[in-house]
Design an enzyme around this catalytic site. Sequence first.
Site, PDB file in Angstrom:
ATOM      1  N   GLY A 156       3.659   6.356  -0.454  1.00 53.14           N
ATOM      2  CA  GLY A 156       4.273   5.908  -1.707  1.00 53.14           C
ATOM      3  C   GLY A 156       4.616   4.436  -1.626  1.00 53.14           C
ATOM      4  O   GLY A 156       4.396   3.775  -0.601  1.00 53.14           O
TER       5      GLY A 156
ATOM      6  N   SER B  61       0.843  -1.201   0.000  1.00 48.79           N
ATOM      7  CA  SER B  61       0.000   0.000   0.000  1.00 48.79           C
ATOM      8  C   SER B  61       0.873   1.243   0.000  1.00 48.79           C
ATOM      9  O   SER B  61       2.021   1.201   0.445  1.00 48.79           O
ATOM     10  CB  SER B  61      -0.903   0.019   1.244  1.00 48.79           C
ATOM     11  OG  SER B  61      -1.543   1.274   1.355  1.00 48.79           O
ATOM     12  N   HIS B  62       0.335   2.362  -0.500  1.00 48.92           N
ATOM     13  CA  HIS B  62       1.037   3.637  -0.394  1.00 48.92           C
ATOM     14  C   HIS B  62       1.225   4.028   1.072  1.00 48.92           C
ATOM     15  O   HIS B  62       2.164   4.723   1.420  1.00 48.92           O
ATOM     16  CB  HIS B  62       0.254   4.746  -1.110  1.00 48.92           C
ATOM     17  CG  HIS B  62       0.403   4.716  -2.604  1.00 48.92           C
ATOM     18  ND1 HIS B  62      -0.076   3.691  -3.362  1.00 48.92           N
ATOM     19  CD2 HIS B  62       1.004   5.590  -3.458  1.00 48.92           C
ATOM     20  CE1 HIS B  62       0.208   3.938  -4.653  1.00 48.92           C
ATOM     21  NE2 HIS B  62       0.865   5.073  -4.724  1.00 48.92           N
ATOM     22  N   SER B  63       0.279   3.567   1.909  1.00 51.40           N
ATOM     23  CA  SER B  63       0.324   3.913   3.327  1.00 51.40           C
ATOM     24  C   SER B  63       0.808   2.725   4.151  1.00 51.40           C
ATOM     25  O   SER B  63       0.199   1.649   4.112  1.00 51.40           O
ATOM     26  CB  SER B  63      -1.087   4.310   3.787  1.00 51.40           C
ATOM     27  OG  SER B  63      -1.196   4.142   5.194  1.00 51.40           O
TER      28      SER B  63
END
Lengths: 204, 129
Positions: free
Chosen positions: B45, B10-12
Site C-alpha cells: 500500500g 511504490s505499494h511495495s
Amino acid sequence: MVATTDRIDVAGLASAVADTISAHAEELTALDQAIGDGDHGLNMKRGFEAVRAELPALAGKPLPDALKAIGTKLVMTVGGASGPLFGTLFMTLGKELPVEPSRADFATALGKAIDAVAARGKSQAGQKTMLDVLYPVSEAVAGGKPASEVADIADAAAEATKPMKAMRGRASFLGDRSIGHVDAGARSTALITRAIAETLERGA
Amino acid sequence: MKNVGIVIVSHSPKVAEGTADMVRQMVGEEVPLAWCGGNADGGLGTQVGDIMEAIDRAWSEAGVAILVDLGGAETNSEMAVEMIGEPRSSRIVICNAPIVEGAVMAATEASGGASLKEVVATAHELAPA
C-alpha cells in the site's frame, strides 16, 4: 435527515460508522479480492478505528472542524486510494457546512463534497465506484427523502454496480471480468450512509 | 542541494527500495533521493504521511519529481502534494512514467543540473503512448 435545531452528535455518528465498517470488514475485503487488490476492508477498518480513537477530542469541536479532522485522519491512516477519496468527502463537507446546518445546507455541501471526490479520483458516474452510490444519495437528500429511504437507495445503488464494468482503479485492469461483482467502495459508501441515516433517525 | 530531488512511491517497500538502489548506482549522492512504500500493517500500500516525509527528505529548492507505480500511489501522492501546500507544492510534480525506468532517467537528468521541467519531460518520454 439533518435536524435544523438539534446539535449534530458527530462523535455518535462517527462511532456508528466505525462500528459498521469494522463489522463488515471481511465482506468488504472479499468484494475487493474478487476484482481489486483485496485490502479495502482492512484499510477502511484501520481508518475508521483511528477516527474512533480521536472521538473524545472530536466531541467538543464545532461540526465543520470535527468533519475536517475526520477527513484528515482518514487520509493519513487508510493507506489506499480510499484514504484520499473518503477523506476528501469528509474534509469538503467540513469546509462547506456551517456550524448548525439546515437540511438544505447539508444537501448543498454534500453535492460539493461529491464533486471533490470525483475530481480527486478523476472519475464520474457509471464507472463502478463509490460515486455510483454518492450521486443517488445526494439526490435523495436534496429531494427531502426520509433517512431510512436514503439508506435503502444507497443499498440499491451499491447493488447496481454489479453489472457495471469498472473504469477506475485496480478493477479496471480486469475489463469485462469486473462485471458481476459489487464494487467494494460502493458497498462501503452504502454502509456508511445507512449508519449515518439510522443514527440520525434514532436521534430525531 | 541545487539538483532536483527524486521520490519513489511504490505499494511495495521492496520495489521502492530496489528502485532507489538502481538510482543511486547511476547518480551516487548527486541527487536528493527518498523512497516509501507499504501500509501501516506492513502490507502492500501507500500512505500519504509517508509520502509527505519522503518529499521532505528529498527536498530541493529546484523541486522534486515523484515516480509512482499503481493508481493508489498516484492518488495518495496528489493528496500529499496538496497537503504540503504552497509555496512548495508548485515545485513538486508527479511523473507519468514507469517507476523504475522513470526514476533512473529522471535522476540521471537531474544529476546534470537540469530544471524540474526538463527532468519531468525526460521521465514523460518513457510513458506509453
